[in-house]
Design a protein around this motif. Structure first.
Motif, PDB file in Angstrom:
ATOM      1  N   HIS A 128      42.450  43.901   0.570  1.00  0.00           N
ATOM      2  CA  HIS A 128      43.909  43.971   0.655  1.00  0.00           C
ATOM      3  C   HIS A 128      44.440  45.366   0.308  1.00  0.00           C
ATOM      4  O   HIS A 128      45.647  45.613   0.385  1.00  0.00           O
ATOM      5  N   ALA A 129      43.541  46.255  -0.060  1.00  0.00           N
ATOM      6  CA  ALA A 129      43.928  47.614  -0.426  1.00  0.00           C
ATOM      7  C   ALA A 129      43.932  48.534   0.786  1.00  0.00           C
ATOM      8  O   ALA A 129      43.291  48.256   1.809  1.00  0.00           O
ATOM      9  N   ILE A 130      44.674  49.629   0.665  1.00  0.00           N
ATOM     10  CA  ILE A 130      44.567  50.747   1.611  1.00  0.00           C
ATOM     11  C   ILE A 130      43.665  51.767   0.940  1.00  0.00           C
ATOM     12  O   ILE A 130      44.015  52.325  -0.105  1.00  0.00           O
ATOM     13  N   LEU A 173      53.543  56.120   5.381  1.00  0.00           N
ATOM     14  CA  LEU A 173      53.095  54.757   5.102  1.00  0.00           C
ATOM     15  C   LEU A 173      52.372  54.689   3.762  1.00  0.00           C
ATOM     16  O   LEU A 173      52.547  53.738   2.993  1.00  0.00           O
ATOM     17  N   LEU A 174      51.583  55.710   3.454  1.00  0.00           N
ATOM     18  CA  LEU A 174      50.896  55.755   2.163  1.00  0.00           C
ATOM     19  C   LEU A 174      51.903  55.854   1.023  1.00  0.00           C
ATOM     20  O   LEU A 174      51.716  55.236  -0.030  1.00  0.00           O
ATOM     21  N   ALA A 175      52.969  56.598   1.237  1.00  0.00           N
ATOM     22  CA  ALA A 175      54.009  56.725   0.215  1.00  0.00           C
ATOM     23  C   ALA A 175      54.747  55.401   0.020  1.00  0.00           C
ATOM     24  O   ALA A 175      55.106  55.032  -1.099  1.00  0.00           O
ATOM     25  N   GLN A 176      54.934  54.690   1.116  1.00  0.00           N
ATOM     26  CA  GLN A 176      55.645  53.414   1.050  1.00  0.00           C
ATOM     27  C   GLN A 176      54.847  52.357   0.307  1.00  0.00           C
ATOM     28  O   GLN A 176      55.415  51.508  -0.391  1.00  0.00           O
ATOM     29  N   TYR A 177      53.528  52.424   0.443  1.00  0.00           N
ATOM     30  CA  TYR A 177      52.667  51.392  -0.153  1.00  0.00           C
ATOM     31  C   TYR A 177      51.780  51.969  -1.251  1.00  0.00           C
ATOM     32  O   TYR A 177      50.596  51.645  -1.334  1.00  0.00           O
ATOM     33  N   GLN A 178      52.346  52.794  -2.106  1.00  0.00           N
ATOM     34  CA  GLN A 178      51.568  53.426  -3.174  1.00  0.00           C
ATOM     35  C   GLN A 178      50.875  52.407  -4.073  1.00  0.00           C
ATOM     36  O   GLN A 178      49.776  52.660  -4.571  1.00  0.00           O
ATOM     37  N   ASP A 179      51.498  51.261  -4.261  1.00  0.00           N
ATOM     38  CA  ASP A 179      50.914  50.247  -5.136  1.00  0.00           C
ATOM     39  C   ASP A 179      49.715  49.559  -4.508  1.00  0.00           C
ATOM     40  O   ASP A 179      48.980  48.830  -5.184  1.00  0.00           O
TER      41      ASP A 179
END
Length: 210
Positions: A128-130, A173-179
């Motif tokens: 579930h991680a990026i 997108l990486l900034a949006q989903y930092q968590d």
């Protein structure tokens, strides 16, 4: 050798750029007795049979060098719009059964199949991680954090990836989903070929003629 489990895992090698700062086509630079794009695709094929290559500038010239490889080619006619357009076109062209994709840049010349397999392993343990590469040198010197490709996204993000625009690739997108980010130290990921000086470094490091 790739496993059957990897039939749902894709790798996209981005190779559409014009290499304007370098002054020559980085995709066709000689490395390990083959072109750089061939080398990168060969590394990817050791991880999965589902390998895609996004071409743009001088696509037919590059296509001729990779026709012998069992990969799928996607043409980005809007390559001049920036890396985001290549990511969007590449993800849009994935087979319907693909569950996750790793995005790699053609000029990450120090990456090996072992690096990619290790990266994939982190995602398999955390689906579930990026999964992003992290430059620990920046951390050690208290510089601004440096993360980037190879990046692995699950299919949950495919729609958003196909909507990317601009010059920053997937950074928004990486900034949006930092968590959701899983940062994996990978020094090889932060050596590329954007300038003549960087090309000279590669040539010296490998003892080759570019």
């Amino acid at each position: 050798m790739t496993s059957c489990a990897n039939n749902n895992f894709a790798i996209i090698v981005l190779a559409a750029g014009q290499s304007s700062r370098l002054g020559q086509m980085k995709q066709l630079i000689n490395i390990h007795e083959q072109s750089l794009v061939e080398w990168q695709l060969a590394q990817a094929l050791k991880v999965t049979s589902q390998v895609y290559c996004v071409l743009g500038f001088n696509a037919s010239q590059i296509q001729a060098r990779i026709d012998h490889l069992p990969i799928k080619t996607i043409i980005n006619s809007k390559f001049s719009d920036g890396m985001a357009s290549s990511i969007a076109v590449g993800v849009a062209g994935l087979a319907a059964n693909i569950k996750a994709v790793m995005i790699v840049l053609v000029d990450q010349w120090q990456l090996t199949s072992a690096d990619l397999i290790r990266h994939q392993g982190y995602w398999q343990a955390n689906p579930h991680a990026i999964v992003v590469a992290q430059d620990l040198r920046a951390v050690a010197s208290n510089e601004k954090e440096n993360i980037g490709p190879p990046v692995i996204f699950s299919q949950d993000y495919f729609t958003e990836l196909t909507q990317l625009t601009g010059q920053q690739g997937a950074k928004p997108l990486l900034a949006q989903y930092q968590d959701k980010l899983l940062k994996v130290p990978l020094a090889h990921a932060f050596i590329d070929i954007d300038t003549p000086e960087q090309l000279k470094y590669m040539v010296k490091k490998l003892g080759i003629n570019a």
